[in-house]
Design a protein around this motif. Structure first.
Motif, PDB file in Angstrom:
ATOM      1  N   VAL A  43       0.763  -1.228   0.065  1.00 10.91           N
ATOM      2  CA  VAL A  43      -0.036   0.159  -0.114  1.00 10.91           C
ATOM      3  C   VAL A  43       0.789   1.296   0.026  1.00 10.91           C
ATOM      4  CG1 VAL A  43      -1.669   1.340   1.165  1.00 10.91           C
ATOM      5  CG2 VAL A  43      -1.845  -1.295   0.949  1.00 10.91           C
ATOM      6  N   ASP A  44       2.024   1.297   0.630  1.00 13.59           N
ATOM      7  CA  ASP A  44       2.837   2.547   0.909  1.00 13.59           C
ATOM      8  C   ASP A  44       3.335   2.930  -0.499  1.00 13.59           C
ATOM      9  OD1 ASP A  44       2.414   2.691   3.632  1.00 13.59           O
ATOM     10  OD2 ASP A  44       4.500   1.822   4.208  1.00 13.59           O
ATOM     11  N   VAL A  45       3.855   1.838  -1.360  1.00 13.39           N
ATOM     12  CA  VAL A  45       4.566   2.025  -2.609  1.00 13.39           C
ATOM     13  C   VAL A  45       3.372   2.813  -3.519  1.00 13.39           C
ATOM     14  CG1 VAL A  45       5.479   1.156  -4.626  1.00 13.39           C
ATOM     15  CG2 VAL A  45       6.364   0.759  -2.316  1.00 13.39           C
ATOM     16  N   ALA A  46       2.234   1.934  -3.497  1.00 12.90           N
ATOM     17  CA  ALA A  46       1.147   2.430  -4.468  1.00 12.90           C
ATOM     18  C   ALA A  46       0.813   3.741  -4.158  1.00 12.90           C
ATOM     19  CB  ALA A  46      -0.095   1.580  -4.079  1.00 12.90           C
ATOM     20  N   VAL A  47       0.658   4.201  -2.830  1.00 10.96           N
ATOM     21  CA  VAL A  47      -0.030   5.468  -2.622  1.00 10.96           C
ATOM     22  C   VAL A  47       1.033   6.462  -2.942  1.00 10.96           C
ATOM     23  CG1 VAL A  47      -0.413   6.947  -0.720  1.00 10.96           C
ATOM     24  CG2 VAL A  47      -1.499   4.766  -0.784  1.00 10.96           C
ATOM     25  N   ARG A  48       2.474   6.281  -2.908  1.00  7.49           N
ATOM     26  CA  ARG A  48       3.589   7.284  -3.092  1.00  7.49           C
ATOM     27  C   ARG A  48       3.352   7.406  -4.547  1.00  7.49           C
ATOM     28  NH1 ARG A  48       8.595   6.300  -5.051  1.00  7.49           N
ATOM     29  NH2 ARG A  48       8.700   4.072  -4.060  1.00  7.49           N
ATOM     30  N   LEU A  49       3.371   6.297  -5.333  1.00  9.99           N
ATOM     31  CA  LEU A  49       3.255   6.551  -6.941  1.00  9.99           C
ATOM     32  C   LEU A  49       2.165   7.369  -7.320  1.00  9.99           C
ATOM     33  CD1 LEU A  49       4.730   3.061  -7.838  1.00  9.99           C
ATOM     34  CD2 LEU A  49       5.843   5.190  -7.830  1.00  9.99           C
ATOM     35  N   ALA A  50       0.997   7.051  -6.572  1.00 15.09           N
ATOM     36  CA  ALA A  50      -0.234   7.853  -6.966  1.00 15.09           C
ATOM     37  C   ALA A  50       0.039   9.221  -6.811  1.00 15.09           C
ATOM     38  CB  ALA A  50      -1.515   7.280  -6.298  1.00 15.09           C
ATOM     39  N   ARG A  51       0.568   9.473  -5.700  1.00 12.46           N
ATOM     40  CA  ARG A  51       0.690  10.929  -5.346  1.00 12.46           C
ATOM     41  C   ARG A  51       1.797  11.566  -6.331  1.00 12.46           C
ATOM     42  NH1 ARG A  51      -0.387  13.098  -0.068  1.00 12.46           N
ATOM     43  NH2 ARG A  51      -1.792  11.219   1.227  1.00 12.46           N
ATOM     44  N   GLU A  52       2.639  10.774  -6.831  1.00 15.47           N
ATOM     45  CA  GLU A  52       3.702  11.406  -7.969  1.00 15.47           C
ATOM     46  C   GLU A  52       2.987  11.433  -9.003  1.00 15.47           C
ATOM     47  OE1 GLU A  52       6.772   8.662  -7.752  1.00 15.47           O
ATOM     48  OE2 GLU A  52       7.645   9.348  -5.822  1.00 15.47           O
ATOM     49  N   VAL A  53       2.144  10.867  -9.724  1.00 12.46           N
ATOM     50  CA  VAL A  53       1.666  10.670 -10.897  1.00 12.46           C
ATOM     51  C   VAL A  53       0.618  12.113 -11.096  1.00 12.46           C
ATOM     52  CG1 VAL A  53       2.036   8.793 -11.782  1.00 12.46           C
ATOM     53  CG2 VAL A  53      -0.009   9.223 -10.695  1.00 12.46           C
ATOM     54  N   LEU A  54      -0.031  12.149 -10.007  1.00 10.67           N
ATOM     55  CA  LEU A  54      -0.898  13.335  -9.570  1.00 10.67           C
ATOM     56  C   LEU A  54      -0.162  14.636  -9.737  1.00 10.67           C
ATOM     57  CD1 LEU A  54      -3.351  12.071  -7.004  1.00 10.67           C
ATOM     58  CD2 LEU A  54      -4.149  12.785  -9.013  1.00 10.67           C
ATOM     59  N   GLY A  55       0.997  14.793  -9.114  1.00  8.31           N
ATOM     60  CA  GLY A  55       1.807  15.960  -9.227  1.00  8.31           C
ATOM     61  C   GLY A  55       2.442  16.076 -10.486  1.00  8.31           C
ATOM     62  N   ASP A  56       2.604  15.143 -11.235  1.00  5.81           N
ATOM     63  CA  ASP A  56       3.133  15.101 -12.559  1.00  5.81           C
ATOM     64  C   ASP A  56       2.026  15.791 -13.585  1.00  5.81           C
ATOM     65  OD1 ASP A  56       5.425  14.023 -12.034  1.00  5.81           O
ATOM     66  OD2 ASP A  56       5.055  11.850 -12.850  1.00  5.81           O
ATOM     67  N   VAL A  57       0.796  15.604 -13.358  1.00 10.42           N
ATOM     68  CA  VAL A  57      -0.080  16.280 -14.103  1.00 10.42           C
ATOM     69  C   VAL A  57      -0.638  17.852 -13.397  1.00 10.42           C
ATOM     70  CG1 VAL A  57      -0.916  14.215 -15.375  1.00 10.42           C
ATOM     71  CG2 VAL A  57      -2.020  14.821 -13.273  1.00 10.42           C
TER      72      VAL A  57
END
Length: 348
Positions: A43-57
């Motif tokens: 869950v930790d890795v999934a949430v971190r990546l989700a936040r990162e791609v949101l930031g990317d857009v």
């Protein structure tokens, strides 16, 4: 800023990917990292990546809540209950039981749809085909995942066919003969002749003179030649079973072995042509033209996860059969073009 965007999270056995996808299948941003281990790590890795791609857009998450109105889906291996979001027995991730939907929803602040990874990949492949409006629609598509094992899933009219406990399409454990033991406890399953583990057994690493079995076979490696013959025969049989038993009009091949590329596709089609020469029924079905290979770098499971829960948005038409490299998004403005444009500084 988020209109038309959706987020897909693919938790794989070795790598997790999160992708922001538009309604036409274009990947606006994608991030990946080694998968976490255990429920918390996953869950930790999934949430971190989700936040990162949101930031990317250009979307900043406030507190725990992400932008409202962005559909979110996630997929991972194991026994998945889509209705509850519960995942069990994801052994490679050290997960015995994980309420993935609830855990991600609590961290992201929005509902999260959950599906098995192979079924999500099948949905992603179906959606990509349906988004290309150049030909007649395909009601049923089968996705054949060639990895360490063999798995498959079927999508009909945009809906994943589940069967008993989600077992529909799981042809890897169909006994077809031979004496090779299967991980399921049976002997002679289709997986024992059509998978990465089958290739490793038939072409042991200690005897390899090259990394690519087709290249090795072309240089006179008899063990490699025998191994790829068995592999292509097994995959051809898998294609035949899926078309005859599930009614699939198209079979797309993905997974780790898809990286073998055109030689694999040519070998499988060659096996199907050989079968057709001795069977009028198979000849009439035109099986060689019904199988194709997904580009190995296409994040199809993340794309399918992004569309979870929105499959009722039916596309009007789908594309006719094509070969390698003819998938939507192949150009500079498509999926891989967008990936390249956002890859700088992104952990892949």
């Amino acid at each position: 800023m988020t209109a038309g965007l959706r987020l897909g999270i693919d938790v794989g056995g070795t790598k997790t990917a999160a992708a922001m996808v538009t309604g036409d299948g274009t990947v606006r941003a994608i991030r990946s990292a080694p998968s976490g281990r255990g429920p918390r790590g996953v869950v930790d890795v999934a949430v971190r990546l989700a936040r990162e791609v949101l930031g990317d857009v250009g979307v900043e998450m406030g507190g725990v809540a992400m932008a409202p109105g962005v559909p979110v889906g996630a997929c991972m291996p194991g026994l998945v209950q889509p209705a509850t979001g519960l995942v069990r027995h994801a052994v490679n991730l050290e997960v015995d039981s994980l309420d993935l939907g609830r855990e991600l929803a609590a961290r992201l602040g929005v509902p999260v749809a959950v599906e098995n990874d192979v079924k999500a990949a099948a949905l992603g492949a179906w959606r990509l085909r349906s988004l290309d409006a150049s030909g007649p629609g395909q009601a049923a598509l089968a996705y054949l995942n060639l990895g360490t094992g063999l798995a498959s899933a079927v999508v009909r009219d945009g809906v994943v066919v589940r069967g008993i406990d989600g077992a529909a399409g799981e042809i890897g454990h169909l006994p077809v003969g031979g004496d090779a033991p299967c991980t399921c406890g049976q002997v002679g399953c289709l997986e024992t002749i059509a998978s990465g583990s089958a290739l490793a057994r038939l072409w042991p690493e200690a005897r390899r003179l090259a990394r690519d079995p087709f290249a090795a076979a072309a240089t006179g490696d008899t063990a490699a030649a025998a191994a790829v013959d068995v592999l292509c025969t097994g995959v051809g049989l898998a294609v035949q079973v899926l078309v005859l038993a599930s009614g699939a009009e198209q079979v797309v091949i993905g997974g780790g072995l898809a990286a073998l590329g055109r030689p694999l596709l040519d070998g499988v089609r060659g096996d199907l042509r050989r079968r057709a020469r001795s069977a009028q029924l198979l000849d009439a079905l035109g099986l060689p033209d019904r199988v194709e290979l997904l580009p190995s770098d296409l994040p199809v499971a993340a794309l399918g996860a992004a569309w979870l829960g929105t499959t009722a948005e039916r596309a009007v038409v789908a594309a006719p059969p094509v070969g390698v490299g003819a998938w939507p998004g192949d150009g500079p403005d498509g999926i891989r073009g967008q990936q390249a444009a956002t890859s700088a500084g992104v952990e892949r």
